[in-house]
Design a protein around this motif. Structure first.
Motif, PDB file in Angstrom:
ATOM      1  N   SER A  41       0.841  -1.217   0.000  1.00  0.00           N
ATOM      2  CA  SER A  41       0.000   0.000   0.000  1.00  0.00           C
ATOM      3  C   SER A  41       0.870   1.259   0.000  1.00  0.00           C
ATOM      4  CB  SER A  41      -0.963   0.011   1.189  1.00  0.00           C
ATOM      5  OG  SER A  41      -0.287   0.183   2.405  1.00  0.00           O
ATOM      6  N   ILE A  42       2.044   1.197   0.635  1.00  0.00           N
ATOM      7  CA  ILE A  42       2.871   2.419   0.701  1.00  0.00           C
ATOM      8  C   ILE A  42       3.561   2.711  -0.633  1.00  0.00           C
ATOM      9  CG2 ILE A  42       3.230   2.252   3.194  1.00  0.00           C
ATOM     10  CD1 ILE A  42       6.217   1.540   2.473  1.00  0.00           C
ATOM     11  N   LYS A  43       3.588   1.705  -1.507  1.00  0.00           N
ATOM     12  CA  LYS A  43       4.136   1.987  -2.846  1.00  0.00           C
ATOM     13  C   LYS A  43       3.085   2.709  -3.671  1.00  0.00           C
ATOM     14  CE  LYS A  43       7.863  -1.253  -3.051  1.00  0.00           C
ATOM     15  NZ  LYS A  43       8.440  -2.508  -3.484  1.00  0.00           N
ATOM     16  N   LYS A  44       1.809   2.341  -3.437  1.00  0.00           N
ATOM     17  CA  LYS A  44       0.724   2.976  -4.209  1.00  0.00           C
ATOM     18  C   LYS A  44       0.490   4.419  -3.777  1.00  0.00           C
ATOM     19  CE  LYS A  44      -1.774  -1.281  -5.075  1.00  0.00           C
ATOM     20  NZ  LYS A  44      -2.567  -2.121  -4.215  1.00  0.00           N
ATOM     21  N   ASN A  45       0.658   4.715  -2.494  1.00  0.00           N
ATOM     22  CA  ASN A  45       0.317   6.090  -2.071  1.00  0.00           C
ATOM     23  C   ASN A  45       1.529   7.031  -2.002  1.00  0.00           C
ATOM     24  OD1 ASN A  45       1.607   5.477   0.327  1.00  0.00           O
ATOM     25  ND2 ASN A  45      -0.249   5.326   1.549  1.00  0.00           N
ATOM     26  N   GLY A  46       2.679   6.560  -2.478  1.00  0.00           N
ATOM     27  CA  GLY A  46       3.838   7.456  -2.614  1.00  0.00           C
ATOM     28  C   GLY A  46       4.739   7.544  -1.393  1.00  0.00           C
ATOM     29  N   LEU A  47       4.318   6.915  -0.318  1.00  0.00           N
ATOM     30  CA  LEU A  47       5.102   7.029   0.913  1.00  0.00           C
ATOM     31  C   LEU A  47       6.461   6.325   0.800  1.00  0.00           C
ATOM     32  CD1 LEU A  47       4.794   8.254   3.682  1.00  0.00           C
ATOM     33  CD2 LEU A  47       3.366   6.319   4.350  1.00  0.00           C
ATOM     34  N   TYR A  48       6.449   5.210   0.113  1.00  0.00           N
ATOM     35  CA  TYR A  48       7.687   4.441  -0.062  1.00  0.00           C
ATOM     36  C   TYR A  48       8.746   5.297  -0.775  1.00  0.00           C
ATOM     37  CZ  TYR A  48      10.743   0.787  -2.011  1.00  0.00           C
ATOM     38  OH  TYR A  48      11.826   0.018  -2.377  1.00  0.00           O
ATOM     39  N   ASP A  49       8.335   5.915  -1.887  1.00  0.00           N
ATOM     40  CA  ASP A  49       9.285   6.753  -2.640  1.00  0.00           C
ATOM     41  C   ASP A  49       9.766   7.930  -1.795  1.00  0.00           C
ATOM     42  OD1 ASP A  49       9.165   5.168  -4.850  1.00  0.00           O
ATOM     43  OD2 ASP A  49       7.574   6.328  -5.827  1.00  0.00           O
ATOM     44  N   LEU A  50       8.848   8.486  -1.021  1.00  0.00           N
ATOM     45  CA  LEU A  50       9.218   9.637  -0.191  1.00  0.00           C
ATOM     46  C   LEU A  50      10.263   9.244   0.862  1.00  0.00           C
ATOM     47  CD1 LEU A  50       8.751  12.575   0.748  1.00  0.00           C
ATOM     48  CD2 LEU A  50       6.894  11.732   2.198  1.00  0.00           C
ATOM     49  N   VAL A  51      10.040   8.129   1.521  1.00  0.00           N
ATOM     50  CA  VAL A  51      10.997   7.704   2.558  1.00  0.00           C
ATOM     51  C   VAL A  51      12.354   7.408   1.917  1.00  0.00           C
ATOM     52  CG1 VAL A  51      11.532   5.895   4.242  1.00  0.00           C
ATOM     53  CG2 VAL A  51       9.208   6.829   4.113  1.00  0.00           C
ATOM     54  N   CYS A  55      15.773   9.502   2.818  1.00  0.00           N
ATOM     55  CA  CYS A  55      16.957   8.795   3.344  1.00  0.00           C
ATOM     56  C   CYS A  55      18.161   9.003   2.426  1.00  0.00           C
ATOM     57  CB  CYS A  55      16.644   7.308   3.525  1.00  0.00           C
ATOM     58  SG  CYS A  55      15.525   7.032   4.901  1.00  0.00           S
ATOM     59  N   ALA A  56      17.928   8.878   1.114  1.00  0.00           N
ATOM     60  CA  ALA A  56      19.037   9.048   0.165  1.00  0.00           C
ATOM     61  C   ALA A  56      19.627  10.458   0.280  1.00  0.00           C
ATOM     62  CB  ALA A  56      18.547   8.794  -1.261  1.00  0.00           C
ATOM     63  N   ASP A  57      18.764  11.454   0.396  1.00  0.00           N
ATOM     64  CA  ASP A  57      19.229  12.847   0.482  1.00  0.00           C
ATOM     65  C   ASP A  57      20.035  13.113   1.746  1.00  0.00           C
ATOM     66  OD1 ASP A  57      17.927  13.273  -1.840  1.00  0.00           O
ATOM     67  OD2 ASP A  57      16.275  14.447  -1.003  1.00  0.00           O
ATOM     68  N   ASN A  58      19.875  12.256   2.737  1.00  0.00           N
ATOM     69  CA  ASN A  58      20.540  12.497   4.022  1.00  0.00           C
ATOM     70  C   ASN A  58      21.572  11.419   4.363  1.00  0.00           C
ATOM     71  OD1 ASN A  58      19.141  14.937   5.487  1.00  0.00           O
ATOM     72  ND2 ASN A  58      17.571  13.832   4.349  1.00  0.00           N
ATOM     73  N   GLU A  59      21.993  10.711   3.308  1.00  0.00           N
ATOM     74  CA  GLU A  59      23.037   9.676   3.446  1.00  0.00           C
ATOM     75  C   GLU A  59      22.711   8.637   4.508  1.00  0.00           C
ATOM     76  OE1 GLU A  59      26.758  11.694   3.823  1.00  0.00           O
ATOM     77  OE2 GLU A  59      26.384  12.843   2.013  1.00  0.00           O
ATOM     78  N   ILE A  60      21.436   8.294   4.535  1.00  0.00           N
ATOM     79  CA  ILE A  60      21.012   7.215   5.430  1.00  0.00           C
ATOM     80  C   ILE A  60      20.998   5.931   4.606  1.00  0.00           C
ATOM     81  CG2 ILE A  60      19.011   6.274   6.678  1.00  0.00           C
ATOM     82  CD1 ILE A  60      18.321   9.204   7.418  1.00  0.00           C
TER      83      ILE A  60
END
Ligand code: NZQ
Ligand code: ZN
Length: 390
Positions: A41-51, A55-60
């Motif tokens: 479900s989190i892939k469909k509502n965009g949350l997965y991409d956002l997380v 994380c990528a932007d903050n070197e996590i």
């Protein structure tokens, strides 16, 4: 009113513009994060991409455990614990509903044990005081797992669904954006609402000392919130007020604030967990079927005044000088709400559940001999309540 300690260290970000705070909160614990999520479900509502982007932007460094089942399995949690051990994970990030958060808690607890098997902790009734930190992003208003110290884990090999509790399981931080619940199917919205309602009702003063009026009023306010806003969320899934009210009600119902001075009850929950353990049904639906039957079963001269009060305060029924009659009307109001307004099926038979396992389920529900509450329930009582649900 009993003495009590209230201690809930969970920091909650609530509202629309909160996710930019996720990286800094994760980095408080370290750079290696295991993201736990469900069936997509989190892939469909965009949350997965956002997380992923945050994380990528903050070197996590992000690792993933996907596919957490509704009624999360111990084997899935064990897979997560294995990743944590292998990759030296610093923090477990749950993104989803109660099952995902519960699984993440199981992962976090098992990851710091030698065996890495969460079932060792669950089956031994261990109170968890050591675990990796858990951060939760909530997508379903229902269980209260985002703010409590419990994880309910299922072992389908043994038909067991058991709560794992402990102070170390309370999420350190929770992110609650009601907009992430817009995509919930109606059935999950409704089942979540019943879960919130029952967390309070299971705990409501239904007999005995009711001197802590402030807590009673707060409990009633949370139940009224569910009665008021669930039909709105059903009709308008993107109604922010409705989703926000339900989401905060979810957190309030089980973060122990409403337990203050009360004896914590869990009659319907103990009975429902057996239904999910044997039949893998949705938790809130099982609760909806059980709740009015349980109330009917425990109704007597002791419990009638409190049940009648609940009808007046929660469902707006008119005061009745005969508390027994008032209580009966209150129980009918619960049934009408669950099976009329919310449209849930009203019997176990309709969920293809028959009496085959009732005895075993009743005995297991009363693992300590009885279920304590407004009226103590023995295995015989529980079996009779299951029968009333057919
Ligand atoms: O798996 P995904 O794809 O994410 O889909 C889920 C799942 O299919 C979906 N869903 C969740 N958020 C969504 C969404 N679909 C679309 N949009 C969204 N925003 O809903 C389905 C059910 O999810 P689940 O997490 O299973 O529901 P819930 O939050 O009701 O959790 C139920 C579990 O929590 C336990 C229950 O027993 C059950 O195992 N409980 C945990 C408690 C606790 N930790 O304190 C207390 C409760 O009493 C309860 O026992
Ligand atoms: Zn529940």
């Amino acid at each position: 009113m009993n003495d009590f300690i209230f201690h809930n260290p969970d920091k909650v970000y609530f509202g629309k513009d909160i996710m930019e705070n996720l990286p800094k909160e994760l980095l408080n614990f370290g750079k290696k994060v295991l993201m736990v999520y469900g069936g997509g479900s989190i892939k469909k509502n965009g949350l997965y991409d956002l997380v992923k982007k945050l994380c990528a932007d903050n070197e996590i460094e992000l690792f993933e455990l996907s596919g957490v089942e509704p009624n999360p399995r111990h084997k899935t949690a064990n897979k997560g614990a294995e990743i944590c051990k292998k990759e030296s994970i610093d923090v477990v990030l749950a993104v989803g509903g109660g099952s995902t958060i519960d699984c993440a808690k199981g992962v976090a607890a098992a990851a710091v044990t030698e065996s890495g098997n969460v079932w060792d902790l669950v089956s031994s009734g261990t109170w968890v005081t050591d675990a990796l930190p858990v951060v939760a992003v909530l997508t379903n208003a229902a269980t209260g797992s985002e703010m409590d110290g419990w994880a309910v884990i299922s072992n389908m090999d043994t038909n067991e669904k058991i709560g794992l509790g402990g102070s170390a399981l309370i999420p350190r931080v929770a992110f609650e954006n009601p907009e992430y619940s817009y995509t919930l199917p109606t059935y999950q919205t409704v089942c979540g609402a019943v879960d919130i309602f029952n967390h309070v009702l299971d705990n409501y003063y239904l007999a005995g000392d009711a001197t802590f009026d402030m807590i009673l009023e707060m409990q009633e306010a949370v139940m009224r919130t569910v009665v008021k806003w669930t039909p709105v969320a059903m009709a308008e899934p993107e109604n922010y007020e409705a989703r926000a009210n339900l989401m905060w009600a979810s957190s309030m119902a089980l973060n122990t604030i409403l337990d203050a001075g009360t004896v914590h009850g869990c009659a319907c929950h103990a009975m429902e967990h057996e239904l999910s353990a044997y039949y893998d049904i949705t938790h809130g639906h099982g609760l909806a079927i059980l709740t009015p039957r349980w109330l009917e079963y425990i109704l007597d001269e002791n419990t009638a005044p409190a049940i009648a009060r609940f009808g007046v305060k929660v469902f707006g029924l008119s005061e009745n000088s005969d508390s027994m009659e008032g209580a009966r009307k209150a129980i009918k109001a619960v049934s009408d709400f669950c099976f009329g307004t919310l449209g849930l099926k009203s019997t176990l038979t309709e969920l293809d559940i028959d009496r085959t396992h009732f005895r075993a389920m009743a005995e297991h529900a009363c693992a300590d001999g009885i279920i304590t509450g407004a009226k103590n329930l023995s295995p015989d009582d529980v079996e009779k309540i299951y029968e009333m649900c057919l």
